[in-house]
Design a protein around this motif. Structure first.
Motif, mmCIF file in Angstrom:
data_model
loop_
_atom_site.group_PDB
_atom_site.id
_atom_site.type_symbol
_atom_site.label_atom_id
_atom_site.label_comp_id
_atom_site.label_asym_id
_atom_site.label_seq_id
_atom_site.Cartn_x
_atom_site.Cartn_y
_atom_site.Cartn_z
ATOM 1 N N GLU A 199 8.798 -15.548 -7.489
ATOM 2 C CA GLU A 199 9.367 -16.304 -6.396
ATOM 3 C C GLU A 199 10.137 -15.349 -5.316
ATOM 4 O O GLU A 199 10.229 -15.860 -4.233
ATOM 5 C CB GLU A 199 10.500 -17.287 -7.094
ATOM 6 C CG GLU A 199 9.814 -18.317 -7.821
ATOM 7 C CD GLU A 199 10.790 -19.255 -8.368
ATOM 8 O OE1 GLU A 199 11.922 -19.144 -8.662
ATOM 9 O OE2 GLU A 199 10.552 -20.599 -8.596
ATOM 10 N N GLU A 203 9.001 -15.148 -1.592
ATOM 11 C CA GLU A 203 10.489 -15.355 -0.200
ATOM 12 C C GLU A 203 10.311 -14.230 0.692
ATOM 13 O O GLU A 203 10.366 -14.481 1.701
ATOM 14 C CB GLU A 203 11.703 -15.457 -1.191
ATOM 15 C CG GLU A 203 12.824 -15.731 -0.054
ATOM 16 C CD GLU A 203 14.144 -15.545 -0.823
ATOM 17 O OE1 GLU A 203 15.162 -15.588 -0.255
ATOM 18 O OE2 GLU A 203 14.161 -15.545 -2.189
ATOM 19 N N ASP A 207 8.278 -14.491 4.223
ATOM 20 C CA ASP A 207 9.261 -14.551 5.318
ATOM 21 C C ASP A 207 9.711 -13.514 6.295
ATOM 22 O O ASP A 207 10.119 -13.597 7.391
ATOM 23 C CB ASP A 207 10.861 -15.239 4.898
ATOM 24 C CG ASP A 207 10.394 -16.634 4.333
ATOM 25 O OD1 ASP A 207 9.355 -17.318 4.745
ATOM 26 O OD2 ASP A 207 11.176 -17.222 3.320
#
Length: 260
Positions: A199, A203, A207
Motif C-alpha cells: 500500500e 501511495e 502520487d
C-alpha cells in the motif's frame, strides 16, 4: 510528449504483467512465501538502480561539486529519501528493502537466501560473479544480470528508463492486483506488514514517485532522439525480464505443488 510514445510501445508488456497467471497461482501461505522469496530480489535491485541514478546525477563524493541539472538532482534525491528511509508500519525509518524483509519474516518466508546472496556480493565484490555462482532460478539470475548490466553501462537515461518504465511506473497497478489476491486468499493470516509495504508503494508511486520519475526521464533525454530510442529499448527489455521473473515464480510454485 515522447514519454507518451514509450507508454504506448510498452503497453502490451504491461498488460502481460497485469494479466499474468501467477496471480491466480498464489493460493496458500506457502505460495505467498515463495513469491516473496523471489520478489525480494526485485525489491533489492530496484534500490541499486536508484543509487546508480543518484551516483550519476548528483555529487556523492567529496569535495562536493554542483553536478548536473538541479531539477534532476532534486527529483532523484526526493525519491531516494523515501525509498531509503521511509516510515514503516511502526513509525520507524527503514529502507523499503528492510521493510520487505520484515514483512517476509512476519509471514514465515525464508530470508536467508537473499541475505546470503548479499553477503556473497560483499565477499566477491563482483555482482556478476555472485549472480553466476548463486543457486537462484535461471530467470531470476537473468533478471538481476540485466539490471546490473544497465547499471554498469552507466548511461543515466537508460538507468532511468529501466527504473521508471520497467519498475516505478508499473508498481501501483501491479501491486494493486497482488493485494486483491492477498485479501481474497489469506483472510485469516496476519499479513499487515506485507500489505503495508504494498500500500505504501501504491501511495508513493502513483502520487509522487511516478510523476517525478517521468519528469526525470524528460530532463535526461531532452531533445535527443537517440536517447529516447535507447530509453524505449531498455524499457521493453526491463519489462520482458520482469515477465520472466514472474514466470520463474510461477514455475517454482507449481513445482512445489507437484512435490506435495
Amino acid at each position: 510528449m515522447k514519454t507518451q510514445i514509450i507508454h504506448k510501445k510498452i503497453e502490451p508488456f504491461k498488460q502481460q504483467l497485469l494479466q499474468h497467471s501467477l496471480y491466480n497461482e498464489i493460493k496458500t501461505v506457502d505460495d505467498l512465501r515463495c513469491f516473496t522469496e523471489n520478489h525480494v530480489f526485485a525489491v533489492w535491485d530496484f534500490m541499486s538502480l536508484l543509487k546508480a541514478l543518484q551516483n550519476s546525477l548528483t555529487c556523492t563524493t567529496t569535495p562536493w561539486m554542483p553536478i548536473g541539472n538541479p531539477e534532476v538532482r532534486y527529483l532523484i534525491n526526493e525519491i531516494v529519501l523515501a525509498e531509503e528511509t521511509d516510515l514503516d508500519s511502526d513509525g520507524k525509518h527503514k529502507s523499503h528493502y528492510e521493510m520487505y524483509l520484515e514483512a517476509m519474516q512476519s509471514c514465515g518466508a525464508n530470508t536467508s537466501v537473499v541475505i546470503d546472496f548479499l553477503n556473497d556480493v560483499e565477499a566477491t565484490q563482483n555482482i556478476f560473479v555472485s549472480i553466476k555462482q548463486s543457486n537462484l532460478h535461471p530467470k531470476v539470475k537473468a533478471f538481476l544480470d540485466f539490471t546490473f548490466r544497465v547499471i554498469e553501462e552507466g548511461k543515466p537515461h537508460q538507468i532511468a528508463a529501466a527504473f521508471t518504465f520497467g519498475r516505478e511506473d508499473l508498481i501501483p497497478a501491479m501491486f494493486t492486483e497482488i493485494l486483491k489476491e492477498f485479501e481474497q486468499n489469506f483472510p485469516n493470516n496476519d499479513l499487515s506488514k506485507l500489505v503495508y509495504y504494498f500500500e505504501r508503494h501504491i501511495e508513493l508511486d502513483a502520487d509522487e514517485h511516478g510523476p517525478m520519475a517521468m519528469k526525470m526521464i524528460e530532463e535526461l533525454c531532452g531533445n535527443d532522439d537517440k536517447k529516447w530510442q535507447e530509453a524505449e529499448e531498455i524499457s521493453i527489455l526491463a519489462l520482458e525480464h520482469r515477465i520472466q521473473l514472474w514466470n520463474a515464480i510461477e514455475e517454482q510454485i507449481k513445482e512445489k505443488e507437484l512435490i506435495c
